[in-house]
Design a protein around this motif. Structure first.
Motif, PDB file in Angstrom:
ATOM      1  N   THR A  81      48.667  38.302  46.873  1.00  0.00           N
ATOM      2  CA  THR A  81      49.581  39.408  46.635  1.00  0.00           C
ATOM      3  C   THR A  81      50.190  39.231  45.256  1.00  0.00           C
ATOM      4  N   PHE A  82      50.611  40.335  44.681  1.00  0.00           N
ATOM      5  CA  PHE A  82      51.152  40.324  43.323  1.00  0.00           C
ATOM      6  C   PHE A  82      52.650  40.582  43.380  1.00  0.00           C
ATOM      7  N   ASN A  83      53.380  39.857  42.571  1.00  0.00           N
ATOM      8  CA  ASN A  83      54.829  40.019  42.525  1.00  0.00           C
ATOM      9  C   ASN A  83      55.297  40.837  41.335  1.00  0.00           C
ATOM     10  N   SER A  84      54.378  41.285  40.506  1.00  0.00           N
ATOM     11  CA  SER A  84      54.756  42.088  39.349  1.00  0.00           C
ATOM     12  C   SER A  84      53.566  42.902  38.895  1.00  0.00           C
ATOM     13  N   ALA A  85      53.852  43.964  38.157  1.00  0.00           N
ATOM     14  CA  ALA A  85      52.782  44.778  37.577  1.00  0.00           C
ATOM     15  C   ALA A  85      52.007  43.994  36.532  1.00  0.00           C
ATOM     16  N   GLU A  86      52.684  43.074  35.837  1.00  0.00           N
ATOM     17  CA  GLU A  86      51.988  42.238  34.855  1.00  0.00           C
ATOM     18  C   GLU A  86      50.898  41.405  35.530  1.00  0.00           C
ATOM     19  N   GLN A  87      51.179  40.874  36.713  1.00  0.00           N
ATOM     20  CA  GLN A  87      50.185  40.073  37.426  1.00  0.00           C
ATOM     21  C   GLN A  87      48.966  40.914  37.808  1.00  0.00           C
ATOM     22  N   ILE A  88      49.199  42.158  38.209  1.00  0.00           N
ATOM     23  CA  ILE A  88      48.083  43.042  38.545  1.00  0.00           C
ATOM     24  C   ILE A  88      47.208  43.272  37.321  1.00  0.00           C
ATOM     25  N   ASN A  89      47.831  43.575  36.194  1.00  0.00           N
ATOM     26  CA  ASN A  89      47.070  43.854  34.972  1.00  0.00           C
ATOM     27  C   ASN A  89      46.284  42.631  34.497  1.00  0.00           C
ATOM     28  N   ASN A  90      46.894  41.450  34.583  1.00  0.00           N
ATOM     29  CA  ASN A  90      46.206  40.239  34.151  1.00  0.00           C
ATOM     30  C   ASN A  90      45.026  39.920  35.072  1.00  0.00           C
ATOM     31  N   TRP A  91      45.201  40.169  36.358  1.00  0.00           N
ATOM     32  CA  TRP A  91      44.089  39.966  37.295  1.00  0.00           C
ATOM     33  C   TRP A  91      42.947  40.924  36.984  1.00  0.00           C
ATOM     34  N   LEU A  92      43.280  42.177  36.695  1.00  0.00           N
ATOM     35  CA  LEU A  92      42.245  43.157  36.373  1.00  0.00           C
ATOM     36  C   LEU A  92      41.468  42.752  35.122  1.00  0.00           C
ATOM     37  N   LEU A  93      42.165  42.319  34.086  1.00  0.00           N
ATOM     38  CA  LEU A  93      41.482  41.960  32.838  1.00  0.00           C
ATOM     39  C   LEU A  93      40.542  40.778  33.029  1.00  0.00           C
ATOM     40  N   ARG A  94      40.889  39.855  33.925  1.00  0.00           N
ATOM     41  CA  ARG A  94      40.042  38.683  34.164  1.00  0.00           C
ATOM     42  C   ARG A  94      38.898  38.980  35.140  1.00  0.00           C
ATOM     43  N   ASN A  95      39.013  40.049  35.895  1.00  0.00           N
ATOM     44  CA  ASN A  95      38.048  40.344  36.948  1.00  0.00           C
ATOM     45  C   ASN A  95      36.643  40.530  36.368  1.00  0.00           C
ATOM     46  N   PRO A  96      35.619  39.866  36.919  1.00  0.00           N
ATOM     47  CA  PRO A  96      34.260  39.992  36.355  1.00  0.00           C
ATOM     48  C   PRO A  96      33.694  41.398  36.442  1.00  0.00           C
ATOM     49  N   GLU A  97      34.038  42.159  37.510  1.00  0.00           N
ATOM     50  CA  GLU A  97      33.564  43.536  37.599  1.00  0.00           C
ATOM     51  C   GLU A  97      34.157  44.387  36.479  1.00  0.00           C
ATOM     52  N   VAL A  98      35.425  44.185  36.217  1.00  0.00           N
ATOM     53  CA  VAL A  98      36.092  44.946  35.160  1.00  0.00           C
ATOM     54  C   VAL A  98      35.502  44.578  33.799  1.00  0.00           C
ATOM     55  N   ARG A  99      35.311  43.296  33.559  1.00  0.00           N
ATOM     56  CA  ARG A  99      34.765  42.869  32.270  1.00  0.00           C
ATOM     57  C   ARG A  99      33.359  43.428  32.056  1.00  0.00           C
ATOM     58  N   ALA A 100      32.572  43.460  33.130  1.00  0.00           N
ATOM     59  CA  ALA A 100      31.221  44.024  33.018  1.00  0.00           C
ATOM     60  C   ALA A 100      31.278  45.515  32.733  1.00  0.00           C
ATOM     61  N   PHE A 101      32.214  46.225  33.384  1.00  0.00           N
ATOM     62  CA  PHE A 101      32.370  47.661  33.150  1.00  0.00           C
ATOM     63  C   PHE A 101      32.762  47.926  31.701  1.00  0.00           C
ATOM     64  N   MET A 102      33.719  47.165  31.183  1.00  0.00           N
ATOM     65  CA  MET A 102      34.150  47.356  29.809  1.00  0.00           C
ATOM     66  C   MET A 102      33.028  47.029  28.833  1.00  0.00           C
ATOM     67  N   SER A 103      32.248  46.013  29.148  1.00  0.00           N
ATOM     68  CA  SER A 103      31.127  45.646  28.272  1.00  0.00           C
ATOM     69  C   SER A 103      30.092  46.764  28.210  1.00  0.00           C
ATOM     70  N   ARG A 104      29.820  47.403  29.347  1.00  0.00           N
ATOM     71  CA  ARG A 104      28.851  48.503  29.363  1.00  0.00           C
ATOM     72  C   ARG A 104      29.329  49.678  28.533  1.00  0.00           C
ATOM     73  N   ARG A 105      30.630  49.879  28.478  1.00  0.00           N
ATOM     74  CA  ARG A 105      31.188  51.018  27.755  1.00  0.00           C
ATOM     75  C   ARG A 105      31.440  50.726  26.271  1.00  0.00           C
ATOM     76  N   THR A 106      31.237  49.495  25.838  1.00  0.00           N
ATOM     77  CA  THR A 106      31.587  49.105  24.469  1.00  0.00           C
ATOM     78  C   THR A 106      30.325  48.846  23.644  1.00  0.00           C
ATOM     79  N   PRO A 107      30.110  49.593  22.567  1.00  0.00           N
ATOM     80  CA  PRO A 107      28.937  49.362  21.709  1.00  0.00           C
ATOM     81  C   PRO A 107      28.970  47.967  21.086  1.00  0.00           C
ATOM     82  N   ALA A 108      27.815  47.451  20.766  1.00  0.00           N
ATOM     83  CA  ALA A 108      27.721  46.129  20.148  1.00  0.00           C
ATOM     84  C   ALA A 108      28.525  46.095  18.851  1.00  0.00           C
TER      85      ALA A 108
END
Length: 564
Positions: free
Chosen positions: A143-170
């Protein structure tokens, strides 16, 4: 063969022949292989044109075109000189921009204006149907105790990182925006090669203090309600400080940091002091004269060309139907009578002065200011500063000013994009002021108000609702946002928590946005919710159902709110 596949044009093969027949004699005729390759290319183009559109909410309008517009044919070589060029710049933007948060609420609809703009959200109110939103399938068991914790978890998440990589040109660096972040967020973005397009976390935390805001406002000749900044240890010390500053007997005491009225205390007696003293003693505090006031919110963007001031809104605060917190923020209204002419001029002046002072602190970009209007004498005072995107951003971006120019947040993006611009901020502010009377919008943040802990089994759907012939609130259709609402008979509801999630006292259940007003002036009683507003709240609450959890089954730490 698909039934909707168009037939080749009858004259297509003849075109090839005629072109060859009229070619000058010295030019060699194409070989059979070349002709076949041309035919294959034509067939591929026809097949692509006939491909079915992707599934999802059918919510397409002129404003959505930016999400699908082609990239600019060449980079901009000169400074952007007017709003038209700014609009074209974002319509053809090729740099991926991601808004990361528990929900996409604050900037929902901005993808209509900005090409390559996407949302990364922990909670998905559309259950996968929003074409510009990504939510990881595997959620954290913590569970998250702050919105900052949610955002930091999202940025580290491998699914999120893969999604951002697909959307970002080399070779490109994606831009990341969010409401709440900290030094840990900055470190994650630096490691992953993301540009966090926000002022530094340390600077934001420094400016977030009510004490600092008051001092900066005083230095910029943007005064607050008569006050004294001090520190007290007992009731006699508070009385002495108030008397020395001529503040009277009815006081409002604020500690430096707080959310939605949770650290604002109304003290008129020693009994009031005893009730709140444990939260006050030992801290720097702001002691104000208590006035009859009407709170007004406004968002602004500090750019290199000056401060662009958005539309003014009244606030919905402390309604027991919406929030369990006394004085807690629970929505906004934008309408022509928020401020009278002279008050509006004064308010714009205060915000721009504060913006100039923030620039000296090294700040740039988006911020929100709470103003207080003294209802006895009409004076306008500086209230609080929120150095971030705010909950009011949602309806700021659907104003007449936004459609005449661009949404306010695009001026923030300009500050952090690799482009120069020279804009006449005075002219933009004047135009937005002239268009201030053209819109009426409202939003309500619906929190759980009962002292319960339940696991949800049923929730209302995200989408567009309407009042039917019997007056009942009915789900009309799936929708991406509230931009296409036509009148007061319609509303957009964004669900935060879905089936399987928990609800508890203070949890954000969802946000309702509609045209028209939701509160009215009740005279000496302040403001009150309209009958329509109460009907909307009751109808949406009735669509929630849950199973109460025994103490042993309830989560020990409840999640952070989904909306700020």
């Amino acid at each position: 063969m698909p039934l909707n596949r168009p037939k080749p044009k009858a004259g297509l093969s003849r075109l090839f022949r005629n072109t060859a027949a009229h070619r000058p004699q010295q030019e060699q005729a194409p070989s059979l292989v070349q002709v076949l390759e041309q035919q294959q290319q034509q067939q591929a183009q026809l097949a692509a044109a006939a491909a079915p559109a992707p599934a999802g909410p059918k919510d397409i309008s002129v404003g959505t075109d930016a999400a699908f517009a082609p990239a600019a044919p060449a980079p901009v070589r000169h400074a952007l000189r007017n709003v038209s060029e700014v609009r074209h710049f974002f319509r053809t933007n090729d740099v991926p921009i991601f808004f990361v948060g528990a929900t996409p609420f604050n900037l929902l609809g901005l993808d209509r204006w900005v090409r390559n703009f996407s949302y990364i959200s922990y909670y998905d109110g559309w259950d996968g149907a929003h074409p510009r939103l990504f939510s990881p399938a595997q959620k954290s068991e913590r569970t998250f105790n702050s919105a900052e914790q949610i955002n930091n978890w999202l940025l580290r998440n491998p699914e999120v990182r893969a999604f951002m990589s697909r959307r970002t040109p080399a070779g490109a660096r994606p831009k990341v925006a969010m409401v709440f972040f900290d030094a840990e967020t900055e470190g994650i973005c630096a490691e992953l090669g993301y540009d966090l397009i926000l002022p530094a976390a340390g600077l934001r935390e420094h400016l977030d203090s009510k004490i600092v805001t008051t001092r900066l406002g005083n230095e910029a000749n943007a005064p607050s309600v008569p006050n004294v900044l001090t520190k007290v240890e007992d009731w006699p010390g508070l009385v002495a400080a108030a008397q020395a500053a001529g503040l009277g007997d009815e006081l409002v005491v604020q500690t430096p940091y707080g959310d939605s009225g949770k650290t604002t205390f109304f003290i008129c007696s020693e009994a009031d002091w005893d009730r709140h003293k444990d939260q006050i003693i030992g801290q720097d505090i702001k002691v104000m004269r208590r006035i009859n006031n009407r709170p007004v919110a406004v968002e602004a963007v500090l750019t290199r060309c000056g401060t662009v001031v958005g539309p003014f809104m009244t606030e919905l605060t402390g309604y027991a139907e919406l929030t369990p917190y006394r004085g807690g923020w629970c929505g906004n209204e934008m309408h022509p009578c928020v401020l009278e002419g002279g008050q509006r001029t004064r308010a714009v002046e205060l915000v721009r002065r504060l913006g100039d002072r923030l620039a000296k602190e090294g700040y740039r970009g988006f911020f929100e200011v709470d103003l207080l209007v003294d209802t006895d004498n009409g004076e306008v005072y500086l209230g609080e500063l929120n150095p971030r995107i705010s909950g009011a951003s949602a309806i700021t971006n659907v104003t007449a000013g936004a459609y005449a120019d661009v949404p306010l947040f695009l001026f923030h993006l300009l500050e952090f994009m690799d482009v120069d611009f020279e804009l006449d901020v005075d002219e933009i502010n004047q135009r937005w002021d002239e268009l201030a009377s053209a819109d009426v919008w409202s939003q309500m943040i619906i929190k759980e108000t009962s002292p319960i802990v339940e696991q949800l089994t049923a929730t209302p759907r995200t989408g567009q609702y309407y009042l039917d012939a019997s007056g009942a609130l009915v789900f009309g259709r799936a929708a991406l946002d509230w931009h296409q609402l036509q009148d007061e008979s319609e509303a957009f509801f964004l669900r935060v928590y879905g089936p399987g999630d928990y609800r508890w006292k203070g949890a954000d259940l969802g946000i309702l946005v509609t045209k028209g007003r939701l509160q009215f002036d009740a005279g000496q009683n302040g403001t009150a919710l309209t009958i329509r507003a109460q009907h909307l709240i009751k109808s949406l609450r009735a669509a929630y159902a849950g199973v109460a959890l025994a103490d042993a089954d309830a989560p020990k730490d409840l999640p952070a709110d989904g909306v700020k």
